[in-house]
Every structure is written in structure tokens, then in C-alpha cells.
Design an enzyme around this catalytic site. Structure first.
Site, mmCIF file in Angstrom:
data_model
loop_
_atom_site.group_PDB
_atom_site.id
_atom_site.type_symbol
_atom_site.label_atom_id
_atom_site.label_comp_id
_atom_site.label_asym_id
_atom_site.label_seq_id
_atom_site.Cartn_x
_atom_site.Cartn_y
_atom_site.Cartn_z
ATOM 1 N N ASP A 93 -7.682 4.147 -2.541
ATOM 2 C CA ASP A 93 -7.882 3.173 -1.470
ATOM 3 C C ASP A 93 -8.455 3.845 -0.220
ATOM 4 O O ASP A 93 -9.431 3.367 0.368
ATOM 5 C CB ASP A 93 -6.556 2.486 -1.145
ATOM 6 N N HIS B 186 0.873 -1.175 0.000
ATOM 7 C CA HIS B 186 0.000 0.000 0.000
ATOM 8 C C HIS B 186 0.907 1.221 0.000
ATOM 9 O O HIS B 186 1.976 1.211 0.607
ATOM 10 C CB HIS B 186 -0.904 -0.027 1.236
#
EC number: 1.1.1.86
Length: 337
Positions: A192, A109
């Protein structure tokens, strides 16, 4: 502009097979990456702090484990899969002192790189491999000869090898069997976070709680309200997951479909959209991350307070009572501990 997609035929698995990979963290994604890399012929070590409860599990599954600092010193590709809020400290303490010219530092991420919480040296390749599914699904699909789609990105590429290395890594965990999408750290991070806050976690949670409150305040039994706004949500989401919104509308009754078309825009209107745009702006300009960092530096006090407040909502009391009647529902750890 169409996204760039890659598959097994585009990936050179030998690239990652020729590297030594340290996976730091052994949670949902960490175990899936480590085991699948190993099964793809990659030399892997797992990095966990001394005393970690996961150490025994790692050795039981046939993998080598050492401290984050030691595996970082040994590896030339480091995948950092610890929680976002722990990554900066791990980088500063364990990874940065052991980085060498030509090493690669990967993430699942992009938050810490995109917002500058981790500032790696210029001679290190910075990449991302992010499967779009939970770790247990990534591993199960790999074992079944399939894969979960992955995102890849390269933020820093001193040797010009970043994309090929990230694609090779994605192939080694099964991602290229399904499809690998090229993106950027910025786009992955911001989309996200927005999805989590405005729709998946924050938005959905508040919609459910508010629907529950409206019905209970109108005199309906909490048990009926729970079934209608929370329990049945899974049925709808599963249909959308399988075939999009059209599949869901095709599968529900005409009454439900017609009512949804009429009332949905009354719940989510132009004002809601404006507030969602404000949330996106707070993500893009770093406002959210500053608050996240302040919470961590303050000992997680804000988060703990919000958790306590949320746990005390009446829907939680009603839900626990009703789930006691559902033998087919796996009880969450919060109700079995």
C-alpha cells in the site's frame, strides 16, 4: 503461490452478528463500515471525540455515538479507522485501558501494527479488514446488493478465531459478495505504501508536474500543457481501470500507442526502477515510518512545508483557471472553501 479467496458461502455472518462492534472514526471508511454493519444485523456504536463535527451526522443516520473510550469499553470488537497518525494515541489513551481478554482489535490498514507503533496485549485478537475502494463506493455497492473486494489478515490470534471473525466482518460490509483475499499485515502495509509513494501519488504527481514544466519551458502555453499532461490523464486512467493496459492501448489512436511504446521506456528506465526499489527498501526497513512519526511529533511542520511548496507550482494556478471553464467538474473543497 495463488492467493486464498473467500466468498459469502465461506463466511459465517452470525459470528459478527453475535458481537458488539465499535467503529472508531467516521470518515470515508468509518461511515461505510458502520452503516453496512448495522444493516447486516450487527450491533454497532461509533466512537468520536467530544466536539467532533461528525457526531451530528452519526445520530442523523440512526447510529449511536459516544467517546472512543466509552465505545471501546462497551464493545468486544473494535475497528480503528482513525487516520494512521492518530491511531497510536487513541489506542494508548482510549482503547488499551478498556481491552478485555478475548476482545478483537481490527484495522483498515496495517501500518501501526506492522511497524510496532501500537503494541496490543497478547490476549487480544488483532485483525484487518481492508476494502479496496473508497468508503462511498463500499457503501454504494453494499446498498446495491454488491460489494467491493476486501483484504483480510490476522496478526495475533490467541483464540484461533481471527480469520473466521475477519471474514464474517468482511461479509457484513459486502466484501464477500465480490471476493475476500487473505494477506498479511506486512504485505498489505508495504504494498500500500509503495503504491502510494512510487506510483499513485508521488510518482504520478511528479511525472505530471515535470511534463508540464518541460512543455512550458519549451515555449508552449501553460493551458495547452495542462490539458495534455493533467486533464487528459483521467481518460487514460479510466481505460486502464476498466480493462487494464491492453484496454487503454486498444482504445487510443495508433499514433498514441506507437509513441507510447517508443518513449515510455525512455521516461521510466532501469535507473527509475532502481530508485523505486530504493523507495521500497525505505518502506520495508522502517525509514519512511520513522520520518512520518518525526513529522507528527514535530507538529506536522515538514508536511505543511511540502504542501505549501506543492501548492505554489504553476500547474495549480493554470489548473484552477481552466477548471473555472468546466461546468461538469465538481469543484474540490480547496477551491470552494
Amino acid at each position: 503461490m495463488a492467493v486464498e479467496m473467500f466468498y459469502d458461502a465461506d463466511a459465517d455472518l452470525s459470528i459478527i452478528q453475535g458481537r458488539k462492534v465499535a467503529v472508531i472514526g467516521y470518515g470515508s471508511q468509518g461511515h461505510a463500515h458502520s452503516l453496512s454493519l448495522r444493516d447486516s444485523g450487527v450491533e454497532v456504536k461509533v466512537g468520536l471525540k467530544e466536539g467532533s463535527k461528525s457526531r451530528d451526522k452519526v445520530t442523523e443516520q440512526g447510529l449511536d455515538v459516544d467517546t472512543p473510550a466509552e465505545v471501546a469499553k462497551w464493545a468486544d470488537v473494535i475497528m480503528l479507522l482513525a487516520p494512521d497518525t492518530a491511531q497510536a494515541e487513541i489506542f494508548t489513551k482510549d482503547i488499551e485501558p478498556n481491552l478485555e481478554d478475548g476482545n478483537a482489535l481490527f484495522f483498515g490498514h496495517g501500518l501501526n501494527i506492522h511497524f510496532g507503533l501500537i503494541k496490543p496485549p497478547a490476549n487480544v485478537t488483532i485483525g484487518m479488514v481492508a476494502p479496496k475502494g473508497p468508503g462511498h463506493l463500499v457503501r454504494r455497492q453494499f446498498v446495491d446488493g454488491k460489494g467491493v473486494p476486501c483484504l483480510i489478515a490476522v496478526d495475533q490470534d490467541p483464540k484461533g478465531e481471527g480469520q473466521a471473525l475477519a471474514l464474517s466482518y468482511a461479509a457484513a460490509i459486502g466484501g464477500a459478495r465480490a471476493g475476500v483475499i487473505k494477506t498479511t499485515f506486512k504485505d498489505e502495509t508495504e504494498t500500500d505504501l509503495f503504491g502510494e509513494q512510487a506510483v499513485l501519488c508521488g510518482g504520478t504527481e511528479e511525472l505530471v508536474k515535470t511534463g508540464f514544466d518541460v512543455m512550458v519551458e519549451a515555449g508552449y502555453e501553460p493551458e495547452l500543457a495542462y490539458f495534455e499532461v493533467l486533464h487528459e490523464l483521467k481518460l487514460i486512467v479510466d481505460l486502464m481501470y476498466e480493462g487494464g493496459i491492453a484496454r487503454m492501448n486498444y482504445s487510443v489512436s495508433d499514433t498514441a500507442e506507437f509513441g507510447g511504446y517508443l518513449s515510455g521506456p525512455r521516461v521510466i528506465d532501469a535507473d527509475t526502477k532502481k530508485r523505486m526499489q530504493d523507495i521500497l527498501k525505505d518502506i520495508q526497513d522502517g525509514t519512511f515510518v520513522k520520518r512520518l512519526v518525526a513529522n507528527v511529533e514535530g507538529g506536522n511542520k515538514e508536511l505543511e512545508g511540502l504542501r505549501k511548496q506543492n501548492a505554489e507550482h504553476p500547474i495549480e494556478v493554470t489548473g484552477k483557471k481552466l477548471r473555472d471553464l468546466m461546468s461538469w467538474v465538481d469543484r474540490p473543497i480547496t477551491e470552494t472553501a
